[in-house]
Design a protein around this motif. Sequence first.
Motif, PDB file in Angstrom:
ATOM      1  N   MET A 164      36.852  14.082 102.030  1.00  0.00           N
ATOM      2  CA  MET A 164      35.987  13.098 101.391  1.00  0.00           C
ATOM      3  C   MET A 164      35.513  13.695 100.070  1.00  0.00           C
ATOM      4  SD  MET A 164      32.350  11.526 102.764  1.00  0.00           S
ATOM      5  CE  MET A 164      31.389  13.034 102.607  1.00  0.00           C
ATOM      6  N   ASN A 165      35.595  12.914  98.997  1.00  0.00           N
ATOM      7  CA  ASN A 165      35.131  13.373  97.695  1.00  0.00           C
ATOM      8  C   ASN A 165      34.039  12.439  97.189  1.00  0.00           C
ATOM      9  OD1 ASN A 165      34.862  14.757  95.321  1.00  0.00           O
ATOM     10  ND2 ASN A 165      36.689  13.899  94.384  1.00  0.00           N
ATOM     11  N   VAL A 166      32.846  12.982  96.954  1.00  0.00           N
ATOM     12  CA  VAL A 166      31.713  12.216  96.436  1.00  0.00           C
ATOM     13  C   VAL A 166      31.467  12.695  95.005  1.00  0.00           C
ATOM     14  CG1 VAL A 166      29.298  11.589  96.747  1.00  0.00           C
ATOM     15  CG2 VAL A 166      30.717  12.099  98.747  1.00  0.00           C
ATOM     16  N   PRO A 167      31.708  11.841  94.006  1.00  0.00           N
ATOM     17  CA  PRO A 167      31.553  12.265  92.617  1.00  0.00           C
ATOM     18  C   PRO A 167      30.094  12.534  92.242  1.00  0.00           C
ATOM     19  CG  PRO A 167      32.111   9.944  92.710  1.00  0.00           C
ATOM     20  CD  PRO A 167      32.173  10.470  94.115  1.00  0.00           C
ATOM     21  N   LYS A 174      31.288  21.420 104.234  1.00  0.00           N
ATOM     22  CA  LYS A 174      31.423  21.754 102.813  1.00  0.00           C
ATOM     23  C   LYS A 174      32.033  23.138 102.813  1.00  0.00           C
ATOM     24  CE  LYS A 174      30.035  21.113  98.385  1.00  0.00           C
ATOM     25  NZ  LYS A 174      30.115  19.945  97.581  1.00  0.00           N
ATOM     26  N   GLY A 175      33.322  23.224 102.499  1.00  0.00           N
ATOM     27  CA  GLY A 175      34.036  24.483 102.686  1.00  0.00           C
ATOM     28  C   GLY A 175      34.097  24.774 104.175  1.00  0.00           C
ATOM     29  N   GLU A 176      33.636  25.942 104.588  1.00  0.00           N
ATOM     30  CA  GLU A 176      33.594  26.311 106.007  1.00  0.00           C
ATOM     31  C   GLU A 176      32.228  26.033 106.634  1.00  0.00           C
ATOM     32  OE1 GLU A 176      36.241  27.487 107.831  1.00  0.00           O
ATOM     33  OE2 GLU A 176      37.391  27.041 106.027  1.00  0.00           O
ATOM     34  N   ASP A 177      31.255  25.620 105.824  1.00  0.00           N
ATOM     35  CA  ASP A 177      29.886  25.434 106.304  1.00  0.00           C
ATOM     36  C   ASP A 177      29.669  24.042 106.890  1.00  0.00           C
ATOM     37  OD1 ASP A 177      29.210  27.998 105.394  1.00  0.00           O
ATOM     38  OD2 ASP A 177      28.719  27.230 103.394  1.00  0.00           O
ATOM     39  N   PRO A 178      29.156  23.952 108.135  1.00  0.00           N
ATOM     40  CA  PRO A 178      28.835  22.637 108.710  1.00  0.00           C
ATOM     41  C   PRO A 178      27.663  22.014 107.952  1.00  0.00           C
ATOM     42  CG  PRO A 178      28.155  24.415 110.185  1.00  0.00           C
ATOM     43  CD  PRO A 178      28.848  25.042 109.034  1.00  0.00           C
ATOM     44  N   VAL A 179      27.784  20.701 107.672  1.00  0.00           N
ATOM     45  CA  VAL A 179      26.770  19.997 106.890  1.00  0.00           C
ATOM     46  C   VAL A 179      26.086  18.907 107.708  1.00  0.00           C
ATOM     47  CG1 VAL A 179      26.407  18.543 104.857  1.00  0.00           C
ATOM     48  CG2 VAL A 179      27.995  20.457 104.737  1.00  0.00           C
ATOM     49  N   HIS A 180      26.881  18.151 108.476  1.00  0.00           N
ATOM     50  CA  HIS A 180      26.326  16.990 109.190  1.00  0.00           C
ATOM     51  C   HIS A 180      27.243  16.662 110.360  1.00  0.00           C
ATOM     52  CE1 HIS A 180      24.088  13.209 109.490  1.00  0.00           C
ATOM     53  NE2 HIS A 180      25.234  12.584 109.632  1.00  0.00           N
ATOM     54  N   PHE A 181      26.651  16.417 111.536  1.00  0.00           N
ATOM     55  CA  PHE A 181      27.410  16.014 112.714  1.00  0.00           C
ATOM     56  C   PHE A 181      26.853  14.693 113.217  1.00  0.00           C
ATOM     57  CE2 PHE A 181      28.519  20.610 114.236  1.00  0.00           C
ATOM     58  CZ  PHE A 181      29.303  20.786 113.118  1.00  0.00           C
ATOM     59  N   ALA A 182      27.729  13.864 113.786  1.00  0.00           N
ATOM     60  CA  ALA A 182      27.309  12.572 114.322  1.00  0.00           C
ATOM     61  C   ALA A 182      28.130  12.246 115.562  1.00  0.00           C
ATOM     62  CB  ALA A 182      27.487  11.474 113.281  1.00  0.00           C
ATOM     63  N   TYR A 200      30.292   4.592 111.566  1.00  0.00           N
ATOM     64  CA  TYR A 200      29.124   5.451 111.388  1.00  0.00           C
ATOM     65  C   TYR A 200      28.690   5.354 109.933  1.00  0.00           C
ATOM     66  CZ  TYR A 200      26.119   9.492 110.953  1.00  0.00           C
ATOM     67  OH  TYR A 200      25.044  10.304 110.693  1.00  0.00           O
ATOM     68  N   LYS A 201      27.470   4.890 109.710  1.00  0.00           N
ATOM     69  CA  LYS A 201      26.917   4.737 108.370  1.00  0.00           C
ATOM     70  C   LYS A 201      25.947   5.886 108.124  1.00  0.00           C
ATOM     71  CE  LYS A 201      24.658   1.267 105.488  1.00  0.00           C
ATOM     72  NZ  LYS A 201      24.090  -0.081 105.464  1.00  0.00           N
ATOM     73  N   PHE A 202      26.052   6.530 106.957  1.00  0.00           N
ATOM     74  CA  PHE A 202      25.206   7.679 106.660  1.00  0.00           C
ATOM     75  C   PHE A 202      24.760   7.657 105.200  1.00  0.00           C
ATOM     76  CE2 PHE A 202      29.558   8.787 105.898  1.00  0.00           C
ATOM     77  CZ  PHE A 202      29.545   9.558 104.755  1.00  0.00           C
ATOM     78  N   ARG A 203      23.654   8.352 104.927  1.00  0.00           N
ATOM     79  CA  ARG A 203      23.099   8.430 103.581  1.00  0.00           C
ATOM     80  C   ARG A 203      23.911   9.398 102.736  1.00  0.00           C
ATOM     81  NH1 ARG A 203      19.608   5.267 100.830  1.00  0.00           N
ATOM     82  NH2 ARG A 203      17.593   5.179 101.741  1.00  0.00           N
ATOM     83  N   VAL A 204      24.283   8.961 101.540  1.00  0.00           N
ATOM     84  CA  VAL A 204      24.961   9.804 100.567  1.00  0.00           C
ATOM     85  C   VAL A 204      23.965  10.196  99.476  1.00  0.00           C
ATOM     86  CG1 VAL A 204      26.816   9.860  98.848  1.00  0.00           C
ATOM     87  CG2 VAL A 204      27.174   8.713 101.020  1.00  0.00           C
ATOM     88  N   GLN A 227      27.618  15.605  97.702  1.00  0.00           N
ATOM     89  CA  GLN A 227      28.197  15.651  96.359  1.00  0.00           C
ATOM     90  C   GLN A 227      29.334  16.662  96.374  1.00  0.00           C
ATOM     91  OE1 GLN A 227      25.296  16.106  93.253  1.00  0.00           O
ATOM     92  NE2 GLN A 227      26.774  17.024  91.868  1.00  0.00           N
ATOM     93  N   GLY A 228      30.489  16.264  95.869  1.00  0.00           N
ATOM     94  CA  GLY A 228      31.636  17.157  95.850  1.00  0.00           C
ATOM     95  C   GLY A 228      32.607  16.850  96.972  1.00  0.00           C
ATOM     96  N   GLU A 229      33.404  17.867  97.338  1.00  0.00           N
ATOM     97  CA  GLU A 229      34.458  17.680  98.342  1.00  0.00           C
ATOM     98  C   GLU A 229      34.006  18.176  99.714  1.00  0.00           C
ATOM     99  OE1 GLU A 229      38.702  18.090  97.295  1.00  0.00           O
ATOM    100  OE2 GLU A 229      38.656  19.691  98.798  1.00  0.00           O
TER     101      GLU A 229
END
Length: 139
Positions: free
Chosen positions: A50-53, A82-90, A102-106, A121-123
């Motif tokens: 996923m890429n968020v500009p 984000k890379g190897e780091d977990p950011v969000h689980f659902a 699944y709807k989430f805040r960007v 933000q980013g990949e």
Amino acid sequence: MSKSGLVLMATAIAVIGIMMIPENISAEQNSVTVTPINEEISLKQTITTMNVPEDNTLPWGTVRGAPSDYVERYPIIIQFYKGEDPVHFAQVDVKGDGSYEYKFRVRNVDLETGEAVNIFQGEYTVKIFRVIPNSSETI
């Protein structure tokens, strides 16, 4: 958060596909693997990017799966890295037709300053896990 709030936030299950509500956010399916659990069911893992500009202005993103085969009582697990780091689980449940969403805040607004804050933000690597019935009797 109440149970009904969680139900509203995360609904149902199915085939793998990612679609982002903001049109400038993109997602691309990279790989799918199926691992047998036992004679009746398997775990299907889809990995996507996923890429968020940086200039994103819309607040929501969505992970969706189209109607397909599924095993009742097994939720979809969605993991963002984000890379190897977990950011969000659902975790979301399957709908009656085998789809999920699944709807989430960007992007969010800081209530103290009124400034927009990018949550994503980013990949990112997104891993989606779901339990499916085995289609072959040899598994």
